[in-house]
Design a protein around this motif. Structure first.
Motif, short mmCIF file in Angstrom:
data_model
loop_
_atom_site.label_atom_id
_atom_site.label_comp_id
_atom_site.label_asym_id
_atom_site.label_seq_id
_atom_site.Cartn_x
_atom_site.Cartn_y
_atom_site.Cartn_z
N SER A 142 -80.63 -58.35 36.87
CA SER A 142 -79.43 -58.75 37.60
C SER A 142 -79.74 -59.31 38.98
O SER A 142 -78.89 -59.97 39.59
N GLY A 143 -80.95 -59.05 39.50
CA GLY A 143 -81.29 -59.57 40.82
C GLY A 143 -82.62 -59.02 41.29
O GLY A 143 -83.05 -57.94 40.88
N ILE A 144 -83.28 -59.78 42.16
CA ILE A 144 -84.54 -59.37 42.77
C ILE A 144 -84.32 -59.16 44.26
O ILE A 144 -83.81 -60.06 44.94
N THR A 145 -84.71 -57.99 44.76
CA THR A 145 -84.63 -57.70 46.19
C THR A 145 -86.02 -57.49 46.73
O THR A 145 -86.80 -56.69 46.19
N ILE A 146 -86.35 -58.19 47.81
CA ILE A 146 -87.64 -58.04 48.49
C ILE A 146 -87.36 -57.32 49.80
O ILE A 146 -86.66 -57.86 50.67
N ASN A 147 -87.90 -56.12 49.95
CA ASN A 147 -87.56 -55.32 51.14
C ASN A 147 -88.69 -54.37 51.48
O ASN A 147 -88.69 -53.21 51.08
N GLY A 148 -89.65 -54.87 52.23
CA GLY A 148 -90.77 -54.03 52.67
C GLY A 148 -91.73 -54.85 53.50
O GLY A 148 -91.86 -56.07 53.32
N GLY A 149 -92.41 -54.19 54.43
CA GLY A 149 -93.30 -54.88 55.34
C GLY A 149 -94.34 -55.73 54.65
O GLY A 149 -94.63 -56.85 55.06
N ASN A 150 -94.96 -55.20 53.57
CA ASN A 150 -95.96 -55.98 52.84
C ASN A 150 -95.46 -56.32 51.44
O ASN A 150 -96.25 -56.57 50.53
N THR A 156 -84.27 -67.67 36.98
CA THR A 156 -82.85 -67.89 37.25
C THR A 156 -82.22 -66.71 37.97
O THR A 156 -81.02 -66.71 38.24
N VAL A 157 -83.01 -65.70 38.28
CA VAL A 157 -82.50 -64.47 38.88
C VAL A 157 -82.22 -64.68 40.36
O VAL A 157 -83.09 -65.21 41.08
N PRO A 158 -81.05 -64.28 40.87
CA PRO A 158 -80.80 -64.40 42.31
C PRO A 158 -81.74 -63.49 43.10
O PRO A 158 -82.04 -62.37 42.69
N ILE A 159 -82.19 -63.98 44.25
CA ILE A 159 -83.17 -63.27 45.07
C ILE A 159 -82.56 -62.96 46.42
O ILE A 159 -81.98 -63.84 47.07
N SER A 160 -82.69 -61.70 46.85
CA SER A 160 -82.30 -61.29 48.21
C SER A 160 -83.57 -60.97 48.98
O SER A 160 -84.28 -60.02 48.64
N LEU A 161 -83.85 -61.76 50.01
CA LEU A 161 -85.04 -61.56 50.84
C LEU A 161 -84.61 -60.88 52.13
O LEU A 161 -84.04 -61.51 53.02
N LEU A 162 -84.87 -59.57 52.22
CA LEU A 162 -84.47 -58.79 53.38
C LEU A 162 -85.62 -58.64 54.38
O LEU A 162 -85.43 -58.80 55.59
N HIS A 163 -86.79 -58.32 53.85
CA HIS A 163 -87.96 -58.03 54.70
C HIS A 163 -89.18 -58.18 53.80
O HIS A 163 -89.32 -57.46 52.81
N GLY A 164 -90.04 -59.13 54.11
CA GLY A 164 -91.18 -59.40 53.24
C GLY A 164 -91.31 -60.89 53.00
O GLY A 164 -90.83 -61.70 53.80
N THR A 165 -91.93 -61.25 51.87
CA THR A 165 -92.32 -62.64 51.63
C THR A 165 -91.94 -63.10 50.24
O THR A 165 -92.16 -62.39 49.26
N LEU A 166 -91.40 -64.31 50.16
CA LEU A 166 -91.23 -65.04 48.90
C LEU A 166 -92.24 -66.17 48.89
O LEU A 166 -92.29 -66.98 49.83
N ASP A 167 -93.03 -66.26 47.83
CA ASP A 167 -94.09 -67.26 47.74
C ASP A 167 -94.14 -67.75 46.31
O ASP A 167 -93.64 -67.10 45.38
N GLY A 168 -94.76 -68.90 46.11
CA GLY A 168 -94.99 -69.32 44.75
C GLY A 168 -94.96 -70.81 44.54
O GLY A 168 -94.92 -71.62 45.47
N THR A 169 -95.00 -71.16 43.25
CA THR A 169 -94.91 -72.54 42.78
C THR A 169 -93.86 -72.54 41.68
O THR A 169 -93.38 -71.51 41.25
N ASP A 206 -80.86 -61.94 58.08
CA ASP A 206 -81.05 -62.31 59.48
C ASP A 206 -82.21 -61.51 60.06
O ASP A 206 -82.03 -60.46 60.66
N SER A 207 -83.42 -62.02 59.83
CA SER A 207 -84.62 -61.31 60.28
C SER A 207 -85.81 -62.26 60.29
O SER A 207 -86.06 -62.95 59.29
N SER A 208 -86.54 -62.29 61.38
CA SER A 208 -87.75 -63.13 61.44
C SER A 208 -88.84 -62.61 60.51
O SER A 208 -89.80 -63.33 60.23
N SER A 209 -88.70 -61.37 60.03
CA SER A 209 -89.67 -60.81 59.10
C SER A 209 -89.33 -61.15 57.65
O SER A 209 -90.02 -60.70 56.73
#
Length: 288
Positions: free
Chosen positions: A99-107, A119-132, A142-145
């Protein structure tokens, strides 16, 4: 499910596709915790719900959980949370029933290199989204991290169906050709909450350099700040601008060329002294 060993823990099918699977149990709110504690975990077999229960997956590091789906795509329907370490969808990896991917952690990192579009919605809270390749809609807190980059270890672009910044955020771009971040739908910003910083550490030619392409824009180029750390001594970067359907850098500058107009000595004159004849000439002036 923890890998406390020193080598990659691999789960594979033994009799072909869909001959093995991991079912999310009924404990912990129907959540499967995958903990790559000392080394990676590679899942070639699918993760599935138990009965009618919507199973969720929690990724814990510091190492990598690699879902390849070579034995079939995962069909669990709950959330996917990356709290630490890396969730890698490689090969033909797919968790498109989640139902969704959440990224939430320092590393914490979600790395998508799969040939199957996500096709999964992504919530980027804290951490990194990378790829091809292609990922679904991305909402950035709302976070520089909260960091977006591309290419994994290379420079290939990352394609995103829509990208919404809720304030401050960071884009780390490894190269600018081709355009590193491609948003096929809407790119939107929230300038009242902060700026999106785009870091570009590579050398750039003069001219308009596309950094993000988009289908449509809700916001303005002024909502982005460029940070260019490898410009030449005679180059400068102005504010980011719109270049058609692109957020672009405007790099200006000049080069100097050897003319030998006076003699064969390698010499300089006071700054701003362009009085001829000079052994060195501004490229811009020479070509005017």
């Amino acid at each position: 499910l923890m890998n406390a060993s020193t080598g990659t823990l691999v789960f594979s099918e033994s009799g072909g596709v869909n001959q093995g699977q991991i079912a999310v149990g009924t404990n912990n709110g129907h959540e499967l915790a995958l903990h790559a504690a000392n080394a990676d975990i590679q899942l070639n077999i699918p993760i599935v719900n138990t009965g009618a229960n919507a199973g969720s997956v929690l990724v814990l590091g510091p190492n990598t959980i690699n879902i390849t789906s070579s034995g079939g795509a995962s069909t669990y329907s709950g959330t996917t949370t990356v709290a630490s370490g890396t969730l890698l969808l490689g090969g033909t990896g797919s968790i498109n029933s989640s139902s969704g991917i959440t990224i939430n952690g320092g590393n914490a990192k979600y790395l998508h290199t799969s040939s199957v579009a996500s096709t999964v919605p992504i919530s980027l809270l804290h951490g990194t989204l990378d790829g091809t390749g292609v990922v679904g809609s991305v909402t950035v807190a709302d976070s520089s991290s909260a960091i977006i980059t591309h290419g994994n270890t290379g420079t290939s672009p990352l394609t995103i169906s829509s990208l919404a910044f809720q304030g401050d955020a960071t884009l780390n771009l490894k190269a600018v050709s081709p355009t590193p971040i491609v948003v096929t739908g809407t790119l939107s910003t929230t300038p009242a909450n902060g700026q999106v910083t785009i870091n570009v550490p590579t050398a750039l030619p003069n001219g308009l350099i596309n950094l993000i392409s988009f289908g449509s824009l809700t916001g303005n180029a002024a909502d982005f700040t460029g940070n260019f750390t490898n410009l030449g001594p005679r180059q400068a970067a102005g504010p980011l601008v719109l270049n058609g359907n692109n957020i672009a850098a405007n790099i200006t500058g000049e080069s100097v060329v050897w003319t030998g107009a006076t003699d064969d000595l390698w010499e300089t004159v006071a700054a701003g002294n362009d009085s001829p004849p000079n052994n060195w000439s501004r490229g811009t002036a020479r070509n005017a």
